[in-house]
Scaffold this motif. Structure first.
Motif, PDB file in Angstrom:
ATOM      1  N   THR A 138     -78.966 -21.483 -10.034  1.00  0.00           N
ATOM      2  CA  THR A 138     -80.096 -21.672  -9.122  1.00  0.00           C
ATOM      3  C   THR A 138     -79.809 -20.959  -7.813  1.00  0.00           C
ATOM      4  OG1 THR A 138     -80.678 -23.823 -10.065  1.00  0.00           O
ATOM      5  CG2 THR A 138     -81.447 -23.369  -7.840  1.00  0.00           C
ATOM      6  N   LEU A 139     -80.758 -20.158  -7.356  1.00  0.00           N
ATOM      7  CA  LEU A 139     -80.656 -19.525  -6.046  1.00  0.00           C
ATOM      8  C   LEU A 139     -81.148 -20.530  -5.009  1.00  0.00           C
ATOM      9  CD1 LEU A 139     -80.173 -16.945  -4.321  1.00  0.00           C
ATOM     10  CD2 LEU A 139     -82.586 -16.424  -4.671  1.00  0.00           C
ATOM     11  N   VAL A 140     -80.334 -20.777  -3.992  1.00  0.00           N
ATOM     12  CA  VAL A 140     -80.645 -21.800  -3.000  1.00  0.00           C
ATOM     13  C   VAL A 140     -80.701 -21.174  -1.608  1.00  0.00           C
ATOM     14  CG1 VAL A 140     -79.915 -23.965  -1.937  1.00  0.00           C
ATOM     15  CG2 VAL A 140     -79.533 -23.573  -4.394  1.00  0.00           C
ATOM     16  N   GLN A 141     -81.789 -21.443  -0.895  1.00  0.00           N
ATOM     17  CA  GLN A 141     -81.913 -21.016   0.495  1.00  0.00           C
ATOM     18  C   GLN A 141     -82.045 -22.258   1.375  1.00  0.00           C
ATOM     19  OE1 GLN A 141     -85.464 -18.866   1.581  1.00  0.00           O
ATOM     20  NE2 GLN A 141     -84.537 -17.980   3.422  1.00  0.00           N
ATOM     21  N   ASN A 142     -81.135 -22.397   2.308  1.00  0.00           N
ATOM     22  CA  ASN A 142     -81.183 -23.480   3.282  1.00  0.00           C
ATOM     23  C   ASN A 142     -81.142 -22.821   4.647  1.00  0.00           C
ATOM     24  OD1 ASN A 142     -81.041 -25.847   4.721  1.00  0.00           O
ATOM     25  ND2 ASN A 142     -78.934 -26.328   4.153  1.00  0.00           N
ATOM     26  N   ASP A 143     -82.323 -22.539   5.190  1.00  0.00           N
ATOM     27  CA  ASP A 143     -82.378 -21.631   6.329  1.00  0.00           C
ATOM     28  C   ASP A 143     -82.961 -22.286   7.574  1.00  0.00           C
ATOM     29  OD1 ASP A 143     -81.963 -19.020   7.465  1.00  0.00           O
ATOM     30  OD2 ASP A 143     -82.397 -18.187   5.495  1.00  0.00           O
ATOM     31  N   ASN A 144     -83.114 -21.474   8.607  1.00  0.00           N
ATOM     32  CA  ASN A 144     -83.507 -21.970   9.920  1.00  0.00           C
ATOM     33  C   ASN A 144     -84.910 -22.565   9.959  1.00  0.00           C
ATOM     34  OD1 ASN A 144     -81.082 -20.923  11.295  1.00  0.00           O
ATOM     35  ND2 ASN A 144     -81.944 -18.936  10.776  1.00  0.00           N
ATOM     36  N   ASN A 145     -85.816 -22.038   9.112  1.00  0.00           N
ATOM     37  CA  ASN A 145     -87.205 -22.459   9.159  1.00  0.00           C
ATOM     38  C   ASN A 145     -87.737 -22.928   7.811  1.00  0.00           C
ATOM     39  OD1 ASN A 145     -88.309 -21.727  12.011  1.00  0.00           O
ATOM     40  ND2 ASN A 145     -87.039 -19.981  11.406  1.00  0.00           N
ATOM     41  N   ALA A 155     -93.956  -9.979   0.620  1.00  0.00           N
ATOM     42  CA  ALA A 155     -94.448 -11.202   1.264  1.00  0.00           C
ATOM     43  C   ALA A 155     -93.596 -12.405   0.875  1.00  0.00           C
ATOM     44  CB  ALA A 155     -95.910 -11.442   0.894  1.00  0.00           C
ATOM     45  N   GLY A 156     -92.328 -12.177   0.578  1.00  0.00           N
ATOM     46  CA  GLY A 156     -91.454 -13.199   0.019  1.00  0.00           C
ATOM     47  C   GLY A 156     -91.183 -14.379   0.938  1.00  0.00           C
ATOM     48  N   GLU A 157     -90.949 -15.529   0.318  1.00  0.00           N
ATOM     49  CA  GLU A 157     -90.700 -16.754   1.066  1.00  0.00           C
ATOM     50  C   GLU A 157     -89.362 -16.736   1.795  1.00  0.00           C
ATOM     51  OE1 GLU A 157     -91.434 -20.456  -0.879  1.00  0.00           O
ATOM     52  OE2 GLU A 157     -93.034 -19.603  -2.118  1.00  0.00           O
ATOM     53  N   TRP A 158     -88.433 -15.910   1.322  1.00  0.00           N
ATOM     54  CA  TRP A 158     -87.127 -15.846   1.979  1.00  0.00           C
ATOM     55  C   TRP A 158     -87.272 -15.495   3.459  1.00  0.00           C
ATOM     56  CZ3 TRP A 158     -82.704 -16.990  -0.845  1.00  0.00           C
ATOM     57  CH2 TRP A 158     -81.514 -16.907  -0.136  1.00  0.00           C
ATOM     58  N   TYR A 159     -88.125 -14.518   3.738  1.00  0.00           N
ATOM     59  CA  TYR A 159     -88.319 -14.083   5.125  1.00  0.00           C
ATOM     60  C   TYR A 159     -88.986 -15.173   5.944  1.00  0.00           C
ATOM     61  CZ  TYR A 159     -87.551  -9.696   2.684  1.00  0.00           C
ATOM     62  OH  TYR A 159     -87.037  -8.707   1.874  1.00  0.00           O
ATOM     63  N   ARG A 160     -89.967 -15.856   5.378  1.00  0.00           N
ATOM     64  CA  ARG A 160     -90.643 -16.929   6.099  1.00  0.00           C
ATOM     65  C   ARG A 160     -89.664 -18.047   6.439  1.00  0.00           C
ATOM     66  NH1 ARG A 160     -96.477 -16.815   4.276  1.00  0.00           N
ATOM     67  NH2 ARG A 160     -96.635 -15.129   2.754  1.00  0.00           N
ATOM     68  N   ASN A 161     -88.809 -18.399   5.471  1.00  0.00           N
ATOM     69  CA  ASN A 161     -87.865 -19.493   5.700  1.00  0.00           C
ATOM     70  C   ASN A 161     -86.788 -19.132   6.709  1.00  0.00           C
ATOM     71  OD1 ASN A 161     -89.198 -21.131   3.851  1.00  0.00           O
ATOM     72  ND2 ASN A 161     -87.851 -20.551   2.150  1.00  0.00           N
ATOM     73  N   ASP A 162     -86.484 -17.860   6.847  1.00  0.00           N
ATOM     74  CA  ASP A 162     -85.500 -17.421   7.832  1.00  0.00           C
ATOM     75  C   ASP A 162     -86.146 -17.250   9.208  1.00  0.00           C
ATOM     76  OD1 ASP A 162     -83.442 -16.319   9.301  1.00  0.00           O
ATOM     77  OD2 ASP A 162     -83.258 -14.503   8.109  1.00  0.00           O
ATOM     78  N   TYR A 163     -87.171 -16.418   9.276  1.00  0.00           N
ATOM     79  CA  TYR A 163     -87.726 -16.021  10.569  1.00  0.00           C
ATOM     80  C   TYR A 163     -88.765 -16.985  11.142  1.00  0.00           C
ATOM     81  CZ  TYR A 163     -85.726 -11.450   9.417  1.00  0.00           C
ATOM     82  OH  TYR A 163     -84.884 -10.424   9.089  1.00  0.00           O
ATOM     83  N   GLY A 164     -89.412 -17.782  10.291  1.00  0.00           N
ATOM     84  CA  GLY A 164     -90.440 -18.690  10.773  1.00  0.00           C
ATOM     85  C   GLY A 164     -91.817 -18.053  10.840  1.00  0.00           C
ATOM     86  N   PRO A 165     -92.809 -18.753  11.432  1.00  0.00           N
ATOM     87  CA  PRO A 165     -94.203 -18.294  11.432  1.00  0.00           C
ATOM     88  C   PRO A 165     -94.409 -16.916  12.043  1.00  0.00           C
ATOM     89  CG  PRO A 165     -94.060 -20.583  12.141  1.00  0.00           C
ATOM     90  CD  PRO A 165     -92.642 -20.075  12.068  1.00  0.00           C
ATOM     91  N   ALA A 166     -93.567 -16.526  12.994  1.00  0.00           N
ATOM     92  CA  ALA A 166     -93.751 -15.224  13.649  1.00  0.00           C
ATOM     93  C   ALA A 166     -93.597 -14.074  12.671  1.00  0.00           C
ATOM     94  CB  ALA A 166     -92.753 -15.068  14.797  1.00  0.00           C
ATOM     95  N   TRP A 167     -92.863 -14.317  11.573  1.00  0.00           N
ATOM     96  CA  TRP A 167     -92.680 -13.231  10.610  1.00  0.00           C
ATOM     97  C   TRP A 167     -93.991 -12.837   9.936  1.00  0.00           C
ATOM     98  CZ3 TRP A 167     -93.395 -12.784   5.308  1.00  0.00           C
ATOM     99  CH2 TRP A 167     -92.961 -11.561   4.763  1.00  0.00           C
ATOM    100  N   LYS A 168     -94.824 -13.815   9.624  1.00  0.00           N
ATOM    101  CA  LYS A 168     -96.118 -13.514   8.998  1.00  0.00           C
ATOM    102  C   LYS A 168     -96.972 -12.663   9.934  1.00  0.00           C
ATOM    103  CE  LYS A 168     -99.221 -14.160   5.690  1.00  0.00           C
ATOM    104  NZ  LYS A 168    -100.475 -13.628   6.270  1.00  0.00           N
ATOM    105  N   THR A 169     -96.906 -12.919  11.209  1.00  0.00           N
ATOM    106  CA  THR A 169     -97.629 -12.106  12.187  1.00  0.00           C
ATOM    107  C   THR A 169     -97.115 -10.676  12.172  1.00  0.00           C
ATOM    108  OG1 THR A 169     -97.964 -14.046  13.596  1.00  0.00           O
ATOM    109  CG2 THR A 169     -98.244 -11.887  14.621  1.00  0.00           C
ATOM    110  N   ALA A 170     -95.793 -10.517  12.062  1.00  0.00           N
ATOM    111  CA  ALA A 170     -95.212  -9.172  11.993  1.00  0.00           C
ATOM    112  C   ALA A 170     -95.670  -8.451  10.735  1.00  0.00           C
ATOM    113  CB  ALA A 170     -93.689  -9.264  12.039  1.00  0.00           C
TER     114      ALA A 170
END
Length: 470
Positions: free
Chosen positions: A418-425, A82-97
């Motif tokens: 520091t691990l940094v994510q600057n993603d689409n969502n 349930a990692g935040e990396w996927y949410r920040n990349d794919y957006g809200p639709a990922w949680k539905t998946a």
């Protein structure tokens, strides 16, 4: 901050994450003389046997319950299921998946003092409380092969592993015999055998959903709202591959099967099978394989696709690009490199599954005061009976083995970042990924770790844990 805590009753956590990057330095390793003989006796010079499990007694798996996982006790907040990396990349639709199915887990202890733990994961596709294709770990007797534990994963969304119940000693040797392996690769020259493709059944579609390779990766449209079958195919296509972890050492307590991307930043050293489909190889080489007799490489595409990779994880890419994934750099060792760990996909040998179980393979990992030793023995394709053995120091130049320190006194904090994510969502920072004062216990893992890739069965026996004699 990353999910960080002191060891609770069920699980001891660890610091989180990492990922792929490139070192400029070359990582040394050393090939040494064979130490495991063909019959794999329990007595080994210089070692004291602590535990040994031959699977001659039935396991407790049938009576252990399947428990639904609510994803409320993650190993980390980065790329766990349930990692935040996927949410920040794919957006809200990922949680539905993610919520479109339910995950169930089962664990039970094995052997004297319960020193081993069997850990399984399964998917309930329609969330009706019934697992459609549950994986299993059971005992059986092979004709002429003695007692074994059979790991059976009938669907690629399941997982089945052995791990130690408690953390490994500071210095140790872990070994076992692999008696059969059916997780892809060619059989008698063909990728299709027994009605399957690269070890996968032909029924339905099989994709990485909901943990894809990233929204900007090929093989799909990158939209998390896409139907299951439109995600990246694991059976064929550019991301078609099967595999098996002969043995890995990971950096956190009580490991359990998870999505494949999670594991790419949690391993210290490993030996694995990476059975690519020809579609993934495409017009390239597929990597290279070492002929340990001649000291020369040949192309993976010319192999039987049942190769043995012996490698270490290095520092991650601290700032993956948008639509990318977190993961450690990968350093491969073989006789052709003189035991030097190099950042190029290089297999050390080819297994011959057709010879099993009449002939078997022994895999072992050792840790001493200076580094890790990876060892594989058996009758390998093109070179015959051999023991391949490579030692890699914890640090070579500026290239460390990831999270090698079990205790704070073994490490001075020089590789912290520091691990940094600057993603689409969304954006996020996870500081202190390897700080001074940290420690990462060693746990081995054997089997199918991945819950969105890998399908098949394998059998093994004689898992043994040694410590050095004084």
């Amino acid at each position: 901050m990353m999910h960080r805590r002191v060891i609770p009753a069920r699980r001891k956590a660890a610091l989180a994450v990492l990922v792929t990057c490139a070192f400029a330095a070359t990582a040394l390793g050393t090939g040494t003389a064979a130490s495991a003989d063909k019959d794999g006796p329990s007595h080994r010079t210089g070692w004291k046997l602590l535990y040994s499990e031959d699977f001659s007694k039935p396991l407790a798996g049938a009576g252990a319950p399947w428990i639904r996982d609510a994803y409320d006790d993650p190993f980390d907040t980065v790329m766990d299921d349930a990692g935040e990396w996927y949410r920040n990349d794919y957006g809200p639709a990922w949680k539905t998946a993610l919520d479109s199915f339910a995950t169930y887990r089962k664990e039970f202890q094995v052997g004297k003092d319960g020193w081993l733990t069997a850990s399984l994961s399964a998917r309930d596709w329609n969330k009706d409380g019934q697992i459609e294709a549950p994986p299993s770990i059971t005992t059986k007797k092979l004709r002429g092969g003695g007692s074994v534990a059979e790991l059976n994963v009938p669907d690629h969304t399941g997982g089945a592993i052995f791990r130690p119940t408690n953390k490994l000693p500071q210095k140790y040797r872990v070994e076992y015999k692999l008696k059969t392996l059916d997780f892809g690769g060619k059989r008698n020259g063909s990728i299709e055998y027994d009605g399957r493709i690269n070890g996968y059944s032909k029924e339905g579609c099989k994709t990485q959903h909901p943990w894809g390779e990233g929204s900007r990766s090929p093989g799909w449209n990158g939209d998390a709202s896409s139907p299951y079958c439109d995600w990246q195919d694991v059976r064929e296509g550019p991301y078609g591959y099967n595999g098996f972890h002969y043995m890995s050492i990971v950096d956190f307590a009580d490991p359990a099967p998870r999505n494949n991307h999670f594991w790419h930043y949690r391993r210290k050293v490993l030996m694995d099978a990476f059975s690519q489909h020809p579609d993934r190889v495409g017009t390239g080489t597929g990597g290279r394989v070492c002929n340990s007799d001649t000291g020369e490489y040949y192309n993976y595409r010319d192999s039987n696709f049942n190769t043995v990779n012996m490698w270490i994880s290095g520092l991650p890419n601290w700032r993956p690009g948008k639509g990318g994934l977190a993961g450690n750099s990968q350093w491969f060792m073989s006789s052709c490199s003189g035991g030097v760990a190099e950042q190029q996909l290089s297999s050390a040998a080819e297994l011959q599954p057709e010879l099993m179980p009449n002939q078997y393979y022994t895999f072992a990992i050792e840790r001493d005061a200076t580094g890790y030793t990876l060892e594989a023995s058996g009758n390998f394709a093109r070179v015959g009976q051999k023991t391949l053995r490579f030692h890699r120091p914890f640090i070579v130049g500026n290239a460390p083995t990831w999270h090698y320190n079990q205790t704070p006194d073994e490490y001075d904090g020089r590789f912290n970042n520091t691990l940094v994510q600057n993603d689409n969502n969304g954006t996020r920072e996870w500081p202190d990924q390897w700080p001074a004062g940290s420690g990462y216990p060693d746990y081995f893992v054997i089997g199918d770790l991945y819950t969105n890739v890998y399908e098949g069965s394998a059998s093994l026996t004689d898992i043994r844990l040694y410590t050095p004699k004084k």
